[in-house]
Write a protein that holds these residues in place. Sequence first.
Motif, PDB file in Angstrom:
ATOM      1  N   THR A 139      65.835  56.855  58.705  1.00 21.64           N
ATOM      2  CA  THR A 139      66.827  57.709  59.044  1.00 21.64           C
ATOM      3  C   THR A 139      66.676  58.702  60.164  1.00 21.64           C
ATOM      4  O   THR A 139      67.433  58.837  61.069  1.00 21.64           O
ATOM      5  CB  THR A 139      67.233  58.619  57.767  1.00 21.64           C
ATOM      6  OG1 THR A 139      66.103  59.608  57.418  1.00 21.64           O
ATOM      7  CG2 THR A 139      67.526  57.768  56.761  1.00 21.64           C
TER       8      THR A 139
ATOM      9  N   LEU B 277      76.586  56.495  50.566  1.00 20.51           N
ATOM     10  CA  LEU B 277      75.817  57.796  49.578  1.00 20.51           C
ATOM     11  C   LEU B 277      76.714  58.382  48.568  1.00 20.51           C
ATOM     12  O   LEU B 277      77.801  58.510  48.981  1.00 20.51           O
ATOM     13  CB  LEU B 277      75.277  58.798  50.523  1.00 20.51           C
ATOM     14  CG  LEU B 277      74.575  59.973  49.982  1.00 20.51           C
ATOM     15  CD1 LEU B 277      73.548  59.573  49.461  1.00 20.51           C
ATOM     16  CD2 LEU B 277      74.255  60.931  50.990  1.00 20.51           C
TER      17      LEU B 277
ATOM     18  N   ASN C 141      77.005  61.775  46.613  1.00 18.32           N
ATOM     19  CA  ASN C 141      76.472  63.074  46.368  1.00 18.32           C
ATOM     20  C   ASN C 141      76.460  63.526  44.797  1.00 18.32           C
ATOM     21  O   ASN C 141      75.739  64.652  44.593  1.00 18.32           O
ATOM     22  CB  ASN C 141      77.152  64.286  47.257  1.00 18.32           C
ATOM     23  CG  ASN C 141      76.995  64.227  48.671  1.00 18.32           C
ATOM     24  OD1 ASN C 141      75.635  63.766  48.848  1.00 18.32           O
ATOM     25  ND2 ASN C 141      77.579  64.444  49.485  1.00 18.32           N
TER      26      ASN C 141
ATOM     27  N   ASN D 105      63.842  53.855  46.513  1.00 17.37           N
ATOM     28  CA  ASN D 105      63.683  55.175  47.053  1.00 17.37           C
ATOM     29  C   ASN D 105      62.036  55.281  46.830  1.00 17.37           C
ATOM     30  O   ASN D 105      61.242  56.029  47.567  1.00 17.37           O
ATOM     31  CB  ASN D 105      63.997  56.384  46.217  1.00 17.37           C
ATOM     32  CG  ASN D 105      65.685  56.496  46.704  1.00 17.37           C
ATOM     33  OD1 ASN D 105      65.832  55.783  47.778  1.00 17.37           O
ATOM     34  ND2 ASN D 105      66.431  57.186  45.764  1.00 17.37           N
TER      35      ASN D 105
ATOM     36  N   ILE E 187      80.411  60.204  55.632  1.00 16.10           N
ATOM     37  CA  ILE E 187      80.644  59.653  54.127  1.00 16.10           C
ATOM     38  C   ILE E 187      82.059  58.855  54.208  1.00 16.10           C
ATOM     39  O   ILE E 187      81.986  57.818  53.919  1.00 16.10           O
ATOM     40  CB  ILE E 187      80.672  60.615  52.820  1.00 16.10           C
ATOM     41  CG1 ILE E 187      78.990  60.887  52.898  1.00 16.10           C
ATOM     42  CG2 ILE E 187      80.890  59.743  51.850  1.00 16.10           C
ATOM     43  CD1 ILE E 187      78.816  62.145  51.722  1.00 16.10           C
TER      44      ILE E 187
ATOM     45  N   ARG F 277      78.382  53.507  44.968  1.00 16.25           N
ATOM     46  CA  ARG F 277      77.778  54.692  45.660  1.00 16.25           C
ATOM     47  C   ARG F 277      76.550  55.102  44.712  1.00 16.25           C
ATOM     48  O   ARG F 277      76.465  55.058  43.557  1.00 16.25           O
ATOM     49  CB  ARG F 277      78.723  56.066  45.364  1.00 16.25           C
ATOM     50  CG  ARG F 277      80.009  55.563  46.231  1.00 16.25           C
ATOM     51  CD  ARG F 277      80.930  56.813  45.910  1.00 16.25           C
ATOM     52  NE  ARG F 277      82.250  56.587  46.891  1.00 16.25           N
ATOM     53  CZ  ARG F 277      82.340  56.903  48.050  1.00 16.25           C
ATOM     54  NH1 ARG F 277      81.134  57.562  49.067  1.00 16.25           N
ATOM     55  NH2 ARG F 277      83.529  56.579  48.937  1.00 16.25           N
TER      56      ARG F 277
ATOM     57  N   GLY G 246      72.359  57.038  45.222  1.00 18.07           N
ATOM     58  CA  GLY G 246      71.570  57.953  46.067  1.00 18.07           C
ATOM     59  C   GLY G 246      70.350  57.596  47.022  1.00 18.07           C
ATOM     60  O   GLY G 246      69.223  57.918  46.843  1.00 18.07           O
TER      61      GLY G 246
ATOM     62  N   LEU H 123      70.511  56.396  52.831  1.00 18.57           N
ATOM     63  CA  LEU H 123      71.856  56.951  53.350  1.00 18.57           C
ATOM     64  C   LEU H 123      72.168  58.361  53.701  1.00 18.57           C
ATOM     65  O   LEU H 123      73.196  58.766  53.755  1.00 18.57           O
ATOM     66  CB  LEU H 123      72.647  56.346  52.026  1.00 18.57           C
ATOM     67  CG  LEU H 123      72.609  54.806  51.683  1.00 18.57           C
ATOM     68  CD1 LEU H 123      73.455  54.608  50.722  1.00 18.57           C
ATOM     69  CD2 LEU H 123      73.337  54.045  53.045  1.00 18.57           C
ATOM     70  N   LYS H 124      70.764  58.885  53.539  1.00 18.54           N
ATOM     71  CA  LYS H 124      71.055  60.423  53.648  1.00 18.54           C
ATOM     72  C   LYS H 124      70.894  61.365  54.938  1.00 18.54           C
ATOM     73  O   LYS H 124      70.612  62.343  55.005  1.00 18.54           O
ATOM     74  CB  LYS H 124      69.890  60.896  52.351  1.00 18.54           C
ATOM     75  CG  LYS H 124      70.300  60.966  51.114  1.00 18.54           C
ATOM     76  CD  LYS H 124      69.336  61.596  50.368  1.00 18.54           C
ATOM     77  CE  LYS H 124      69.541  61.254  48.751  1.00 18.54           C
ATOM     78  NZ  LYS H 124      68.487  61.990  47.816  1.00 18.54           N
TER      79      LYS H 124
END
Length: 248
Positions: free
Chosen positions: A72, A104, A106, A122, A152, A179, A181, A185-186
Motif C-alpha cells: 500500500t 474495504l 470499515n 492479512n 471507498i 466488503r 478488512g 485495501l487500507k
Amino acid sequence: PLTTVVQRPVVVVLDAGHGGKDSGAVGPTGLKEKHVALSIAREVKAILDRVPGYDVRLTRNEDTFIPLRKRTEFARKADADLFVSIHADAFDDRRANGSSVYVLSNRGASSEYGRLLAKRENAADLVGGIEFRERDDAVAAVLLDISMNAAIEASGDIAARVLSGMGQLGRLHKSTVQRAGFVVLKSPDVPSILVETAFISNPREERNLGSLAHRRKIAKALSTGIQNYFNEYRPSGVVQVARADNLA
C-alpha cells in the motif's frame, strides 16, 4: 522551448498477491497462487501499457515477498489513482468456485466468509516475520475516515465494473461487490480493490488458472473494467511538458 499543458496519465498499481516464501493458496496439482497472480498482473500491465494515458506499475515483478503494508505504501508513493490486488481463492470444499471482488469495509466484512478470508490474507505478513501493529490514534482515525470516503466510493464503482467483466468469463462466487478488512485495501486516499480471480482449490478452475490463454482472458476482463471507469471519471490534474519546437 514552449510549454504545453497535457492531461496527466492514470496511475494504476497492480499488486500480485503473495510471493517469495509466501506461496499463497496451492491447487490440487500444486499450482501456486503467487505464480498465477504475478502472471495475471503482468498481462494486465501489458494490455494497459498499449493504451495511451496509462502509467502502470507492479508492486512486484518477480517471486519476492513484500509485506502487505509495503504494497500500500508503494501505491501511495506512486500517487496511484487505483490499486488492484490480484489473488486466487481457496476453500476446503473443492466444489467452491467463481470470482469475487472486494473493497474495504470499515464496519467489518459483509459475510463470515469475507472475515475469514481477510484474516487469512492479512496473516501473510507473519510469514515474512513482520508483525503489523495498528496505531490507536483518535485524531488519525478521524482524518483517515474523512480521506477514505471518496476512495471507498470510487473503489466500489471500479469493483462493480471489474466484477461485471469477470462475470462474462464464468460463474461469480459472489454476484455483488464484497466488503472486508484486507490490509492491502487500507490506503486512505487510493481507490483499492482486491480480485479473487477463481478458486485454485477447485480442480477445474485450477486447470483454467494454469492456462496462459485463460489468464489473458482474466487480464482482459480486469483491464476493461478499469478502462470503463477511467473513461468516465478521468482523474483531475495536468502536467506541463516542455516542447522543443523550433519557431524559426
